[in-house]
Design an enzyme around this catalytic site. Structure first.
Site, short mmCIF file in Angstrom:
data_model
loop_
_atom_site.label_atom_id
_atom_site.label_comp_id
_atom_site.label_asym_id
_atom_site.label_seq_id
_atom_site.Cartn_x
_atom_site.Cartn_y
_atom_site.Cartn_z
N GLY A 144 0.83 -1.19 -0.17
CA GLY A 144 -0.19 0.06 0.06
C GLY A 144 0.95 1.30 0.02
O GLY A 144 2.02 1.18 0.53
N GLN A 167 2.85 9.87 1.49
CA GLN A 167 4.35 9.33 0.96
C GLN A 167 4.96 9.56 -0.12
O GLN A 167 6.19 9.37 -0.16
CB GLN A 167 4.24 7.96 1.11
CG GLN A 167 3.51 7.41 2.52
CD GLN A 167 3.51 5.80 2.68
OE1 GLN A 167 2.41 5.20 2.22
NE2 GLN A 167 4.58 5.08 3.27
N CYS A 212 6.25 0.07 6.92
CA CYS A 212 5.85 1.12 6.21
C CYS A 212 7.12 1.75 5.12
O CYS A 212 8.33 1.59 5.49
CB CYS A 212 5.49 2.42 7.16
SG CYS A 212 5.07 3.76 6.20
N LEU A 213 6.59 1.94 3.98
CA LEU A 213 7.79 2.32 2.86
C LEU A 213 8.41 3.47 3.28
O LEU A 213 9.49 3.65 2.71
CB LEU A 213 7.07 2.45 1.65
CG LEU A 213 6.63 0.79 1.02
CD1 LEU A 213 5.78 1.27 -0.44
CD2 LEU A 213 7.63 -0.28 0.84
N HIS A 256 -4.02 1.28 7.92
CA HIS A 256 -2.80 1.81 7.93
C HIS A 256 -2.64 2.90 6.98
O HIS A 256 -2.13 4.04 7.09
CB HIS A 256 -1.60 0.89 7.75
CG HIS A 256 -0.26 1.09 7.36
ND1 HIS A 256 0.84 0.65 8.17
CD2 HIS A 256 0.49 1.82 6.70
CE1 HIS A 256 1.97 1.21 7.83
NE2 HIS A 256 1.79 2.08 6.86
N GLU A 257 -3.00 2.71 5.77
CA GLU A 257 -2.90 3.84 4.71
C GLU A 257 -3.89 4.89 5.08
O GLU A 257 -3.56 6.08 4.88
CB GLU A 257 -3.27 3.16 3.38
CG GLU A 257 -2.53 2.19 2.92
CD GLU A 257 -1.16 2.32 2.81
OE1 GLU A 257 -0.37 3.71 2.76
OE2 GLU A 257 -0.22 1.63 3.05
N HIS A 302 -2.23 7.24 7.36
CA HIS A 302 -1.28 8.20 6.60
C HIS A 302 -1.84 9.46 6.19
O HIS A 302 -1.34 10.42 6.29
CB HIS A 302 -0.52 7.33 5.42
CG HIS A 302 0.53 6.65 5.44
ND1 HIS A 302 1.36 7.43 6.19
CD2 HIS A 302 0.79 5.44 5.24
CE1 HIS A 302 2.54 6.23 6.08
NE2 HIS A 302 1.96 5.21 5.77
ZN ZN Z 1 2.91 3.35 5.54
#
Ligand code: ZN
Length: 212
Positions: free
Chosen positions: A61, A66, A109-110, A151-152, A155
């Site tokens: 995701g 991000q 997380c990226l 999670h997204e 963000h």
């Molecule tokens: Zn993340």
């Protein structure tokens, strides 16, 4: 070139190309995104670029914050190893409701690569959103999908999974986060990251265009 194309190009120039996934503690990760009012070709290009970056980083995701953009949208693909375009999901202006149960699982997380920790969240959730075609989505989700969607969506509210850790888990990732903070300071000292004020003004400019 039509005036429409001209406007699109101008917008692209203002925004600049997406070049990378920003890392903790970049201030855009703390930006609370406003709903998008319009889906156009430029936004579809951005979504395409976001999928490419997500696949490159082997993520499941990726939220617009991000990639340093204030749009209230995220992309996801939970199709596993052989995943393709058929499994691509785009959630625009997601709203979560009806949380049920509780489940704990490891998250990463990226924007904080290499850091993993257990996070407790509702096991089931209902999400309403729009897809890239402007169609309304209403789905009840559980398992990994429910976790990724939560999670997204976090963000988009400027919340990171590290904000939701138990004391023990937070202590475990403390040193790794300090390392990310040190790297960020270094990049900022080298003028590779603009000052907070400049970042905030840029986000506000893009928002004025897409969110009103
Ligand atoms: Zn993340």
């Amino acid at each position: 070139m039509s005036s429409g194309e001209c406007r699109l190009l101008e917008r692209f120039c203002e925004r600049g190309p997406i070049v990378e996934i920003i890392k903790y503690p970049h201030p855009t990760l703390r930006h609370r995104s406003k709903p998008i009012r319009r889906v156009d070709a430029s936004l579809r290009d951005i979504v395409r670029e976001m999928f490419a970056l997500m696949y490159e980083a082997q993520g499941v995701g990726l939220a617009a914050n991000q990639v340093d953009l204030p749009y209230r949208l995220f992309v996801a693909n939970l199709g596993g190893e052989d995943r393709g375009p058929d499994e691509e999901l785009v959630f625009i202006n997601p709203v979560l409701s009806h949380p049920k149960g509780s489940a704990e699982a490891e998250e990463g997380c990226l924007s904080i690569p290499g850091v993993y920790a257990p996070v407790r969240r509702p096991a089931q959730i209902t999400v309403s959103a729009y897809n890239l075609q402007g169609e309304a989505i209403l789905k009840e989700m559980d398992g990994l999908t429910a976790r990724v969607v939560q999670h997204e969506t976090d963000h988009l509210d400027g919340v990171l999974f590290i904000d939701r850790l138990s004391e023990t888990a937070a202590a475990d990732v403390k040193d790794a986060l300090a390392e990310f903070e040190a790297q960020f300071s270094e990049r900022r000292s080298a003028n590779q990251i603009p000052p907070d004020q400049q970042i905030a003004e840029r986000l506000a400019g893009i928002e004025a265009d897409y969110c009103s």
